[in-house]
Design a protein around this motif. Structure first.
Motif, short mmCIF file in Angstrom:
data_model
loop_
_atom_site.label_atom_id
_atom_site.label_comp_id
_atom_site.label_asym_id
_atom_site.label_seq_id
_atom_site.Cartn_x
_atom_site.Cartn_y
_atom_site.Cartn_z
N LEU A 120 -47.02 20.45 -43.50
CA LEU A 120 -46.35 19.32 -44.13
C LEU A 120 -47.01 18.93 -45.44
O LEU A 120 -46.34 18.63 -46.43
CB LEU A 120 -46.33 18.13 -43.16
CG LEU A 120 -45.76 16.80 -43.70
CD1 LEU A 120 -44.33 16.98 -44.18
CD2 LEU A 120 -45.84 15.72 -42.62
N LYS A 121 -48.34 18.95 -45.47
CA LYS A 121 -49.06 18.56 -46.69
C LYS A 121 -48.71 19.45 -47.87
O LYS A 121 -48.78 19.02 -49.02
CB LYS A 121 -50.57 18.60 -46.44
CG LYS A 121 -51.10 17.53 -45.49
CD LYS A 121 -51.02 16.14 -46.10
CE LYS A 121 -51.70 15.12 -45.20
NZ LYS A 121 -51.54 13.74 -45.73
N ILE A 126 -41.41 13.95 -45.28
CA ILE A 126 -40.29 14.49 -44.48
C ILE A 126 -38.97 13.94 -45.03
O ILE A 126 -38.09 14.69 -45.43
CB ILE A 126 -40.47 14.11 -43.00
CG1 ILE A 126 -41.71 14.78 -42.42
CG2 ILE A 126 -39.22 14.47 -42.19
CD1 ILE A 126 -42.14 14.23 -41.09
N ALA A 172 -42.31 15.12 -34.91
CA ALA A 172 -43.66 14.75 -34.46
C ALA A 172 -44.28 15.83 -33.59
O ALA A 172 -45.49 16.06 -33.63
CB ALA A 172 -43.60 13.42 -33.70
N GLU A 204 -46.59 10.66 -45.01
CA GLU A 204 -46.06 11.85 -44.33
C GLU A 204 -44.60 11.67 -43.94
O GLU A 204 -43.80 12.61 -44.05
CB GLU A 204 -46.91 12.14 -43.10
CG GLU A 204 -48.31 12.65 -43.41
CD GLU A 204 -49.19 12.73 -42.19
OE1 GLU A 204 -50.05 13.62 -42.14
OE2 GLU A 204 -49.00 11.90 -41.26
N ALA A 205 -44.24 10.46 -43.51
CA ALA A 205 -42.86 10.20 -43.12
C ALA A 205 -41.91 10.41 -44.30
O ALA A 205 -40.81 10.96 -44.14
CB ALA A 205 -42.72 8.78 -42.60
N TRP A 247 -36.70 12.81 -34.98
CA TRP A 247 -38.05 12.39 -35.33
C TRP A 247 -39.05 12.80 -34.25
O TRP A 247 -40.21 13.13 -34.55
CB TRP A 247 -38.10 10.89 -35.60
CG TRP A 247 -37.65 10.58 -37.00
CD1 TRP A 247 -36.41 10.14 -37.38
CD2 TRP A 247 -38.41 10.72 -38.19
NE1 TRP A 247 -36.35 10.01 -38.75
CE2 TRP A 247 -37.56 10.35 -39.27
CE3 TRP A 247 -39.71 11.12 -38.47
CZ2 TRP A 247 -38.00 10.37 -40.60
CZ3 TRP A 247 -40.15 11.14 -39.79
CH2 TRP A 247 -39.30 10.78 -40.84
N LEU A 271 -41.16 4.53 -36.51
CA LEU A 271 -41.94 5.64 -37.04
C LEU A 271 -42.88 6.16 -35.95
O LEU A 271 -43.67 5.39 -35.39
CB LEU A 271 -42.77 5.17 -38.25
CG LEU A 271 -43.69 6.21 -38.89
CD1 LEU A 271 -42.88 7.36 -39.47
CD2 LEU A 271 -44.55 5.57 -39.97
N PHE A 322 -47.22 10.05 -37.65
CA PHE A 322 -47.05 10.12 -39.09
C PHE A 322 -47.53 8.86 -39.81
O PHE A 322 -47.29 7.74 -39.35
CB PHE A 322 -45.56 10.32 -39.45
CG PHE A 322 -44.98 11.61 -38.93
CD1 PHE A 322 -45.53 12.82 -39.29
CD2 PHE A 322 -43.88 11.60 -38.11
CE1 PHE A 322 -45.00 14.01 -38.82
CE2 PHE A 322 -43.32 12.77 -37.63
CZ PHE A 322 -43.89 13.99 -37.99
N SER A 323 -48.15 9.08 -40.97
CA SER A 323 -48.40 7.99 -41.91
C SER A 323 -47.11 7.73 -42.69
O SER A 323 -46.15 8.51 -42.62
CB SER A 323 -49.52 8.38 -42.89
OG SER A 323 -49.09 9.45 -43.72
N ARG A 359 -49.01 19.52 -39.37
CA ARG A 359 -49.42 18.57 -40.41
C ARG A 359 -49.97 19.27 -41.65
O ARG A 359 -49.76 18.82 -42.77
CB ARG A 359 -50.48 17.60 -39.87
CG ARG A 359 -50.02 16.72 -38.73
CD ARG A 359 -48.77 15.89 -39.12
NE ARG A 359 -48.28 15.16 -37.99
CZ ARG A 359 -47.52 15.66 -37.02
NH1 ARG A 359 -47.14 16.93 -37.05
NH2 ARG A 359 -47.10 14.91 -36.03
#
Length: 331
Positions: free
Chosen positions: A297-298, A128, A289, A124-125, A285, A116, A120-121, A294
């Motif tokens: 993404l949220k 995705i 990244a 978050e991963a 990945w 990972l 990313f947390s 971000r």
């Protein structure tokens, strides 16, 4: 480490697959080299079919469902991994032929794991997940082909408000491509615009049967729909362009013509995320990244507790979920 933990297991009940929450122990898990403490999984359309029993996704029973997982290595017999490593697993037959991610602990083969990225947390991963990782593979494929150019002709994304589509829109826009999002839900336009879509086309416009060669418009595209939608996308692609196809939400048929391919040099790039080799996984990945905002993404995912899984499966099959669902298996 907990002696007992909860997993969502699909079993044979009167000749039909039926899923439910079950208590397992570490001794119940497969004898693979790496034990992972799972933090999060996801809900994909395929998961919805498996959890609801409306699709025979699992080829072996009993089967722990869930095609994605993110977590921490607890034990490893492989030199490739050590306790404390943060990993994701996508594909490799999870939930079909291999036990998957809807569980607090899982044992996996070392080669199924991807490191990972620090960016990313776990949440978050899995925001995705396979969908976003597949979108990154598609963008990689388009760029390798060389058909799309930043600031050039438009790039089409079908099924744009879904999991693959959302991430594809964001990644392509970040790279400077003018993205046209295809969706049948006008209420998602603001959401897609916030991800970087610069234009829209109603999915109905791509559903009618058209001429084998239509007016050239798309430099390339990412298609997760298939069927007539994909045929029309190919027929509207410019000379030397390409469509990366990764799904069949509409149909697995391809009722089209060879003419775009032999008269316009249009490529159909098939993208398989399940068995993709490790170098392509790492590249995908790394792209995520680097290029996935971000904040964007949220907006793409919601987090739901493990016990909501059956209801969530019903919602995704009914087309009532926008973007992605992260399943927190710890609660």
């Amino acid at each position: 480490m907990a002696e007992n933990f909860t997993a969502f297991v699909i079993e044979d009940v009167d000749g039909k697959p039926k899923g439910g929450f079950t208590t397992l122990t570490l001794a119940d898990l497969p004898d693979n080299d790496v034990l992972v403490e799972v933090a999060c999984s996801t809900l994909n359309y395929k998961d919805g079919l498996a959890v609801s029993g409306k699709g025979r996704i699992a080829r072996k029973l009993p089967m722990v469902a869930g095609i994605d997982l993110a977590g921490t290595v607890v034990e490893s017999r492989s030199p490739a991994w050590k306790p404390g490593d943060k990993v994701v697993a996508n594909g490799w037959g999870l939930s079909e032929t291999q036990w998957g991610g809807y569980t607090r602990f899982q044992r996996l083969k070392a080669e199924w794991l991807t490191r990972l990225p620090d960016a990313f947390s776990f949440e978050e991963a899995m925001g995705i997940g396979t969908a976003g990782y597949t979108a990154a593979l598609c963008v990689d494929a388009l760029e390798r082909w060389g058909a799309v150019q930043p600031g050039g002709k438009e790039v089409l994304v079908t099924g744009a408000a879904g999991g693959v589509g959302s991430v594809a829109v964001a990644l392509l826009a970040k790279r400077g491509y003018p993205v046209v999002a295809s969706t049948g839900r006008p209420e998602t336009h603001d959401y897609l615009r916030s991800l970087g879509a610069s234009g829209f086309i109603d999915r109905a416009a791509l559903l009618d049967k058209g001429a084998p060669l239509q007016k050239e418009r798309w430099a390339g595209g990412v298609d997760s729909v298939g069927g007539q939608t994909l045929v029309n996308a190919l027929s509207q692609t410019v000379w030397g362009g390409a469509i990366a196809a990764c799904g069949l939400a509409g149909s697995s048929d391809l009722p089209g013509s060879v003419l775009p391919h032999i008269l316009r040099n249009v490529a159909l790039l098939g993208v398989d995320s399940v068995m993709a080799p490790q170098d392509r996984r790492d590249a995908a990945w790394a792209r995520l990244a680097r290029d996935l905002d971000r904040n964007a993404l949220k907006t793409m995912y919601e987090v739901q507790p493990f016990d909501a899984l059956p209801e969530l499966a019903t919602r995704i099959l009914a087309g009532k979920i926008r973007g992605r669902v992260v399943v927190d298996v710890t609660r």
